[in-house]
Design an enzyme around this catalytic site. Structure first.
Site, PDB file in Angstrom:
ATOM      1  N   LYS A  73       0.809  -1.194   0.000  1.00 33.63           N
ATOM      2  CA  LYS A  73       0.000   0.000   0.000  1.00 33.63           C
ATOM      3  C   LYS A  73       0.860   1.268   0.000  1.00 33.63           C
ATOM      4  O   LYS A  73       0.664   2.161  -0.824  1.00 33.63           O
ATOM      5  CB  LYS A  73      -0.901  -0.009   1.237  1.00 33.63           C
TER       6      LYS A  73
ATOM      7  N   ARG B 112       1.470  -8.753  11.032  1.00 30.73           N
ATOM      8  CA  ARG B 112       2.744  -8.033  11.135  1.00 30.73           C
ATOM      9  C   ARG B 112       3.915  -8.956  10.840  1.00 30.73           C
ATOM     10  O   ARG B 112       5.035  -8.515  10.612  1.00 30.73           O
ATOM     11  CB  ARG B 112       2.962  -7.444  12.540  1.00 30.73           C
TER      12      ARG B 112
END
Length: 735
Positions: free
Chosen positions: A42, A614
């Site tokens: 992103k 993560r």
DNA sequence: TACACATTATTTTTT
DNA sequence: ATAATGTGTA
């Protein structure tokens, strides 16, 4: 730079983008919503988009408004765009958090809402102190209704864009004896006389200005100015931020298309408690008709097992747009799930696993422990110190929240802005000058009657004989000092002035002569504060920075494992991630579930999703059977999220005999830990009532509940709403 | 006015 | 258990 050239000859930064990423970069006209899953590149798409806008000559940097969620993200974006453009820094664009950008605007238009452009930005501590004064004046019990809790409710209104005039007087419910809306109104009035704003006001004032037809020129000017708008972490915007943004983006029929690009992931919306509205992302198409919707679904971060586990957990949420993340990575290692005896054993195990990773050559910088709540960091710190594992805690007590720093800043604030009563009150008797509560109350009483600030009250009253001669003289001297420092503001370098103020006020000397154990550390911090000011051009700029940038800077670069909250970890990634404390009540948090029910639970689940995603290569999830809370032991049940992990992607390694969860795919030998016993069976309170375990009681504030334990005159009570609490027997009665 | 002592809530998460 | 607040006394 000619467009034709950049189109025919592909710019280097466009290579290596996958098709949807490329679409996110090249769809420049009209509204765009990018739904970007975790780890789908992103930030890369975003920064490339900005670089592309600049490189293709569609806009100059001052014509771009880019909003990020944190200051750190803004910094990163700045660096990455520059790097894409060959290294030259991009200057003059409007890049920052909602609050930082709104503050920048408000400084220019402050007069339109009755403020002076040097207004002070209050931090949460100031907010609570101010409201406390107002509550005391209104005779509201600040023990039953704590200023902090009341401020939290007011902040939620502000998050929703609601001013006191937008509320019915009963909308505060029971809070503050049903007077919360009135307090809110008084609070806003006080802010204005103090020439101050809180965080929420930065946006609210700008919205007020934008919506005022008398100042239509202001909004029109920004409409002309900004050709491209970009918003990151759109799923975490609250209503006020949304309104501010929409006003800026919707330019009306003549203004041309709204070139607004919002980026977000509904599955990573974890700030509902702060007023974030996932709904904003869902209604984007309605607000901006004809919007292009682009989905980034290829994950480049995690192994197959990790991604599958995360997908499995988040799939349990009902309320989502739904994405289908995939990876071309290998499966990698399964997630490790481990149950342990207690929190200490958990910390020991995490420590051992980290040591093993280190032996295998893993870099500590690529290892993180992500906890649900700040207090969990402690056990890990203690263990890591014993083992000699270097670590850093992100998000703990912040530099600018330390007492000595806040005191020093209070001096500087009074210099910069004399009517900052909260700052003046904070240091008026620090170091001790013999100006106690009584004096301050006299000054406030006078100020209230005249409707003037503390500073003006002092100026007036030192002309009269109302104060004792000694007090009068001290106040006079203090005011003279401030006047002198203020006069040096323009001529003197701000760092030198800060040093001088700390010396002449006696504040530095106070700590230097203190025999308090942490006094030397405080002296160090003060010196660091002054040194840190070097980076800023002026005192005003420095104060603005510290008001808006509440983050800790990550000073040392040494190799260290990271310990932080799940919230803090958003946007980060690590090779190995430890996720401890997956126990019912802790994670998912009991409080969230009590307060927000199913949607609260779903937000907790998104937090679990954020945690797992993560990890690049390894993820370790653990839970303890016993945990110490508020100083006593409770036995914990593994989190429902543990049960929700898809069995095919995890490896369970629990210690023998530990409770293994409710569902069948875990070993359920089901030995429960010993119950820690109560000392007494019953107790008689002052009113002569006899209490025993199991009795039903009622409490003024917490309502009804059942006694689960008795410790002297202290009762542990499970309240029907609000969980377990320990209260004195004198505060409850039988029912 | 200032300190010692006792009591009480605190444990979400952050701009 | 600890930090922060409030109360009472010198």
């Amino acid at each position: 730079m000619h467009m034709a050239e950049s189109l025919s000859q592909e710019a280097p930064y466009l290579r290596d983008l996958n098709p949807p990423q490329r679409e996110a970069v090249e769809t420049l006209d009209g509204p765009v919503l990018v739904l970007a899953g975790a780890g789908t590149g992103k930030t890369r798409a975003l920064t490339t988009r900005l670089a592309h806008i600049l490189q293709s000559g569609r806009a100059f940097s001052p014509q771009i408004l880019a909003v990020t969620f944190t200051n750190k993200a803004a910094q990163e974006m700045k660096e990455r765009v520059s790097a894409l453009l060959g290294g030259a820094p991009v200057e003059g664009w409007w890049l920052g958090t909602f609050h930082a950008l709104a503050a920048r605007m408000l400084r220019r238009h402050a007069d339109l809402v009755g403020l002076d452009s040097n207004f002070t930005i209050l931090d949460p501590d100031d907010q609570a102190r101010l409201l406390k004064q107002i509550m005391e004046a209104a005779n509201i019990d600040t023990k039953k209704w704590t200023p902090k809790a009341m401020i939290a409710m007011i902040d939620r209104w502000k998050d929703k864009g609601l001013l006191p005039t937008d509320l019915n007087s009963d909308e505060g419910g029971e809070a503050a004896n049903g007077q919360l809306v009135g307090l809110y109104r008084l609070y806003q009035q006080r802010l204005k006389t103090l020439n101050a704003c809180d965080f929420g006001d930065l946006l609210l004032h700008m919205i007020t200005i934008f919506k005022n037809p008398a100042h239509a020129d202001v909004l029109a000017d920004y409409h002309r100015r900004f050709k491209y708008l970009l918003v990151d972490e759109y799923q975490d915007t609250n209503v006020a931020q949304y309104l501010w943004l929409r006003l800026l983006a919707q330019r009306g029929p003549e203004g041309g298309p709204s070139n607004i690009c919002c980026v977000g992931d509904d599955d990573q919306s974890i700030y509902g408690w702060r007023g974030a509205e996932v709904g904003n992302i869902l209604k984007f198409e309605k607000d901006f008709p004809g919007a292009a919707i682009i989905r980034l679904e290829q994950n480049y971060r995690s192994t197959g097992h990790i991604l599958a586990a995360a997908n499995g957990v988040i799939a349990k949420n009902e309320d989502r747009l739904g994405k289908n993340l995939f990876t071309s990575e290998e499966d990698g290692e399964k997630l490790i799930v481990r149950g342990l005896w207690d929190g200490e054993a958990e910390a020991r195990w995490v420590g051992e696993e980290i040591e093993q990773l280190q032996h295998k050559g893993w870099n500590l910088n690529q290892i993180a422990v992500l906890v649900r709540a700040g207090f969990q960091t402690r056990e890990f710190e203690e263990r890591f110190i014993q083992l000699g594992i270097h670590y850093r805690v992100i998000g703990g007590p912040r530099f600018y929240e330390r007492m000595e720093i806040r005191d020093a800043l209070a001096y500087l604030r009074v210099i910069a802005q004399p009517s900052d009563d909260l700052a003046l009150e904070r240091i008026i008797n620090v170091p001790k000058r013999g100006l106690g509560d009584a004096t301050v109350q006299t000054l406030y009483a006078y100020g209230r009657s005249k409707g003037i600030s503390l500073h003006e009250s002092i100026r007036d009253l030192t002309q009269t004989d109302e104060l004792r001669p000694k007090v009068k003289e001290t106040l006079g001297r203090l005011m003279d000092d401030f006047a002198r420092w203020r006069s040096l503001l323009d001529s003197m370098k701000h760092t030198d002035l800060a040093g001088q103020v700390l010396d002449e006020s006696g504040y530095m000397a106070m700590w230097q002569s203190s025999k308090d154990v942490d006094a030397p550390g405080r002296v160090e911090n003060l010196k660091e504060l002054v040194a840190g000011m070097e980076e800023f051009v002026s005192m005003a700029e420095f104060l603005e920075h510290i008001a808006l940038v509440m983050e800790n800077r990550d000073g040392n670069e040494a190799e260290a494992a990271t310990i932080m909250t799940l919230h803090g970890a958003k946007g980060l990634e690590f090779d190995a991630v430890f996720l401890p404390g997956w126990e019912e009540g802790l994670f998912p948090s009991q409080r969230t579930m009590d307060e927000n029910g199913l949607s609260g639970l779903e937000e907790e689940r998104r937090l679990a999703y954020v945690g797992i995603t993560r990890a690049r290569k390894r993820a370790y999830i653990s839970f303890a059977a016993n945990r110490r809370m508020y100083g006593n032991w409770i036995n914990a049940i593994p989190s429902r999220f543990v049960d929700e992990l898809p069995p095919g992607h995890v490896e369970v390694q629990s210690d023998t005999g530990l409770y293994q969860g409710r569902s069948s795919h875990w070993d359920s030998s089901g030995v429960r830990p010993p119950v820690r016993m109560a000392t007494e069976r019953k107790v008689i309170n002052a009113a002569g009532e006899v209490f025993a375990r199991g009795d039903r009681v009622s409490h003024d504030k917490f309502g009804e509940g059942t006694i689960i334990n008795i410790d002297g005159h202290k009762l542990d009570i499970a309240f029907d709403r609000g969980g377990k609490k320990r209260v004195m027997d004198s505060f409850v009665e039988k029912c």
